[in-house]
Design a protein around this motif. Structure first.
Motif, PDB file in Angstrom:
ATOM      1  N   GLN A 130       0.859  -1.177   0.000  1.00  0.00           N
ATOM      2  CA  GLN A 130       0.000   0.000   0.000  1.00  0.00           C
ATOM      3  C   GLN A 130       0.902   1.237   0.000  1.00  0.00           C
ATOM      4  O   GLN A 130       1.777   1.362   0.859  1.00  0.00           O
ATOM      5  N   LYS A 131       0.700   2.149  -0.948  1.00  0.00           N
ATOM      6  CA  LYS A 131       1.597   3.296  -1.067  1.00  0.00           C
ATOM      7  C   LYS A 131       0.818   4.549  -1.460  1.00  0.00           C
ATOM      8  O   LYS A 131      -0.413   4.518  -1.604  1.00  0.00           O
ATOM      9  N   GLU A 182      -4.597   6.506  -9.588  1.00  0.00           N
ATOM     10  CA  GLU A 182      -3.773   5.490  -8.959  1.00  0.00           C
ATOM     11  C   GLU A 182      -4.477   5.014  -7.695  1.00  0.00           C
ATOM     12  O   GLU A 182      -4.924   5.839  -6.898  1.00  0.00           O
ATOM     13  N   GLU A 216      -0.226  -1.879  -4.905  1.00  0.00           N
ATOM     14  CA  GLU A 216       0.688  -2.650  -5.752  1.00  0.00           C
ATOM     15  C   GLU A 216       0.549  -4.122  -5.392  1.00  0.00           C
ATOM     16  O   GLU A 216       0.668  -4.511  -4.227  1.00  0.00           O
ATOM     17  N   TYR A 217       0.285  -4.938  -6.393  1.00  0.00           N
ATOM     18  CA  TYR A 217       0.063  -6.364  -6.167  1.00  0.00           C
ATOM     19  C   TYR A 217       0.911  -7.163  -7.144  1.00  0.00           C
ATOM     20  O   TYR A 217       0.854  -6.943  -8.363  1.00  0.00           O
ATOM     21  N   GLY A 269       3.914  -6.844  -7.783  1.00  0.00           N
ATOM     22  CA  GLY A 269       4.815  -5.966  -8.523  1.00  0.00           C
ATOM     23  C   GLY A 269       4.140  -5.077  -9.545  1.00  0.00           C
ATOM     24  O   GLY A 269       4.816  -4.319 -10.253  1.00  0.00           O
ATOM     25  N   GLU A 270       2.818  -5.115  -9.641  1.00  0.00           N
ATOM     26  CA  GLU A 270       2.083  -4.322 -10.627  1.00  0.00           C
ATOM     27  C   GLU A 270       1.193  -3.299  -9.913  1.00  0.00           C
ATOM     28  O   GLU A 270       0.517  -3.617  -8.931  1.00  0.00           O
ATOM     29  N   ASP A 271       1.179  -2.065 -10.427  1.00  0.00           N
ATOM     30  CA  ASP A 271       0.294  -1.028  -9.905  1.00  0.00           C
ATOM     31  C   ASP A 271      -1.116  -1.251 -10.428  1.00  0.00           C
ATOM     32  O   ASP A 271      -1.318  -1.452 -11.638  1.00  0.00           O
ATOM     33  N   ASN A 284      -4.118   0.496 -11.308  1.00  0.00           N
ATOM     34  CA  ASN A 284      -4.574   1.853 -11.600  1.00  0.00           C
ATOM     35  C   ASN A 284      -5.834   1.838 -12.448  1.00  0.00           C
ATOM     36  O   ASN A 284      -6.246   0.797 -12.967  1.00  0.00           O
TER      37      ASN A 284
END
Length: 416
Positions: free
Chosen positions: A309-310, A345, A349-350, A352-354, A356
Motif C-alpha cells: 500500500q503506497k 492510482e 501494488e500487487y 509488482g504491478e500497480d 490503476n
C-alpha cells in the motif's frame, strides 16, 4: 415539514439496512484491504470525471462540504449504478453484471449556512476466485464492505468564500473465506475470517470564486480528509470439510480462534481544484488528489508480501455546458451536458504491478418537472488493473442515475 423529516429518516434507515447487505463489487481486487472504492461521487460528479470542485444552489456535492453554503433550496437526492464488467486475463475473459445503491442525502439551507446528512458506501467486497496447481485447488470468496453515515455543514464567512466540514461514522463487516483441496487428502481445509470495522473520520473543504469579468469566474477549491484509525474486531473459524450435494460444505471438525481487536489506518487525502466558467452556462475544471499510504496490514489474511500500500495520485478533468438554462420553448436547450476524463492510482501494488484506473464519462442533467426537480443520467467506461504478471484487467461500463428533489422548507410566516 416535520412529516418530511420523518419520511426522510425512514428512507435513510431503510437505505442503511439495504446498503449493508448489498453486493457492491464483483472485483477480484476487492480481495485486498477493505475492498474496492465504494463512493465515487454523485452522478453529477461522476459524469464530469469525478470532479468535486463545482457547486450550485440546487444540487448536492457530497465530495466537498463547503458546497452546502451554496444551497438555496432544500435538496434531496438518491443515486444508483448498473455495472457491466469484463474480466480479462491473457488467456480468457468473463462477464459480470451487478447493481449498486450509491447514496441517499439531504441538504438544508439557512441563509449563508447549510447542513446535510445521508449515507453512502465507502468500500465494497465481492469476489469469487479459484487457483489450481497440479496438487492443490484453492477457492476464495468474499462479501461485505464499509458504509458511511455523515453529517456536513458549510457556511460563507464572506462573499465568494465558503468553508465546510464533515463528520463520518464508518461501519461495516467483511467476510473472507478460503477453501483448499489437496491431492490425496480426504478432507479440505477451510478458513473464514469475520471482520467488524467501525470508527470516525473527518473532512474539511473550501471554495473561493474570483470574478474575472462580467461573465467569467475563476473557481478554486481545496479538500482534506484525515487519516483516521478505525477499530477492527476480527474472528476466525478453522475447519475441515467435505463437499456434499451441489458442493454444499459439510463440516467435519471446527475450531474458533479467540477474537482479536486491532486497528487499521485510512489514508489522508489532499485535493486541489482550479476551473473557469460562466454562471449557468459552462464550466471546465481540473482537480488533483493525493492520498498518503493507508495501513490495512492488521487484517492479515489478505495482506502478504505481494501486497504493498503506497501513496496515490488522481487527476480529473471535466465540465458541463447548458445551451440556455431558462429557454421557454426548447427542452433540449435546458439540458445540462457533462463530460470528463480521469486517471487514478489506487495506491495498491500487487505482485509488482500497480493497480490503476483510467476512465472517460458523459452525462445529462434532465429537467424533470414538479415531482423531481431534475434527473441526472451518466455513463462511464473505465479500465482497472492489468493482464501483466498473470493478473486481471477489469473493463467497466457503468450507467448511473439519480433523482433530485428541491423545495423550500423554511418559509417565514407573514401572518400571525
Amino acid at each position: 415539514m416535520f412529516t418530511r423529516f420523518i419520511l426522510f429518516f425512514s428512507i435513510l434507515l431503510i437505505a442503511v439496512s439495504s446498503s449493508s447487505g448489498q453486493e457492491g463489487s464483483s472485483s477480484p481486487y476487492s480481495f485486498l484491504g477493505i475492498g474496492a472504492k465504494g463512493f465515487r461521487g454523485t452522478v453529477e460528479n461522476r459524469s464530469m470525471g469525478g470532479l468535486g470542485m463545482f457547486s450550485d444552489s440546487i444540487h448536492l456535492n457530497l465530495k466537498n462540504p463547503a458546497a452546502y453554503a451554496d444551497l438555496e433550496l432544500t435538496a434531496f437526492t438518491a443515486g444508483a449504478t448498473s455495472n457491466s464488467v469484463e474480466l480479462q486475463t491473457n488467456s480468457s475473459s468473463d462477464d459480470i453484471d451487478y447493481f449498486t445503491f450509491d447514496y441517499l442525502a439531504i441538504g438544508l439551507p439557512f441563509n449563508n449556512f447549510g447542513v446535510g446528512f445521508g449515507v453512502k458506501p465507502r468500500s465494497a467486497v465481492g469476489y469469487e476466485l479459484e487457483e489450481r496447481t497440479a496438487t492443490r485447488i484453492s477457492r476464495f470468496e468474499g462479501r461485505g464492505g464499509l458504509n458511511t453515515v455523515y453529517f456536513s455543514a458549510g457556511f460563507e464567512p464572506f462573499e465568494n468564500f465558503r468553508l465546510g466540514a464533515t463528520a463520518n461514522y464508518n461501519f461495516g463487516d467483511l467476510e473472507n473465506k478460503a477453501v483448499i483441496f489437496r491431492d490425496q487428502v480426504q478432507y479440505a481445509s477451510r478458513e473464514i475470517n469475520f471482520t467488524d470495522i467501525s470508527g470516525f473520520s473527518f473532512e474539511t473543504g473550501v471554495f473561493y470564486d474570483l470574478k474575472l469579468s462580467e461573465k467569467l469566474t475563476l473557481k478554486t477549491s481545496g479538500r482534506y480528509e484525515t487519516g483516521s484509525s478505525l477499530n477492527v474486531n476480527r474472528r476466525r473459524e478453522l475447519a475441515t470439510i467435505q463437499l456434499g450435494q451441489n458442493e454444499t460444505e459439510v463440516v467435519v471438525n471446527q475450531i474458533e480462534i479467540e477474537p482479536a481487536e486491532t486497528e487499521i489506518e485510512l489514508p489522508e487525502l489532499y485535493a486541489f481544484g482550479l476551473g473557469l466558467g460562466q454562471e449557468r452556462k459552462w464550466f471546465v475544471g481540473l482537480e488533483y488528489e493525493n492520498y498518503t499510504a493507508g495501513d490495512f496490514s492488521n487484517l492479515g489474511f489478505n495482506f502478504g508480501t505481494e501486497v504493498i500500500q503506497k501513496k496515490a495520485n488522481v487527476l480529473r478533468l471535466g465540465g458541463f455546458y447548458i445551451p440556455r438554462y431558462n429557454d421557454p420553448v426548447s427542452y433540449f436547450k435546458r439540458i445540462v451536458y457533462r463530460a470528463g476524463i480521469r486517471y487514478e492510482e489506487s495506491g495498491l501494488e500487487y505482485k509488482g504491478e500497480d493497480i490503476n484506473e483510467f476512465g472517460i464519462s458523459f452525462g445529462l442533467g434532465l429537467p424533470a418537472g414538479r415531482v423531481f426537480t431534475n434527473a441526472n443520467l451518466g455513463v462511464e467506461y473505465f479500465e482497472r488493473g492489468t493482464t501483466s504478471n498473470n493478473l486481471i484487467q477489469e473493463n467497466f461500463i457503468s450507467v448511473f442515475l439519480s433523482f433530485s428533489f428541491n423545495d423550500k422548507w423554511f418559509i417565514k410566516s407573514k401572518y400571525n
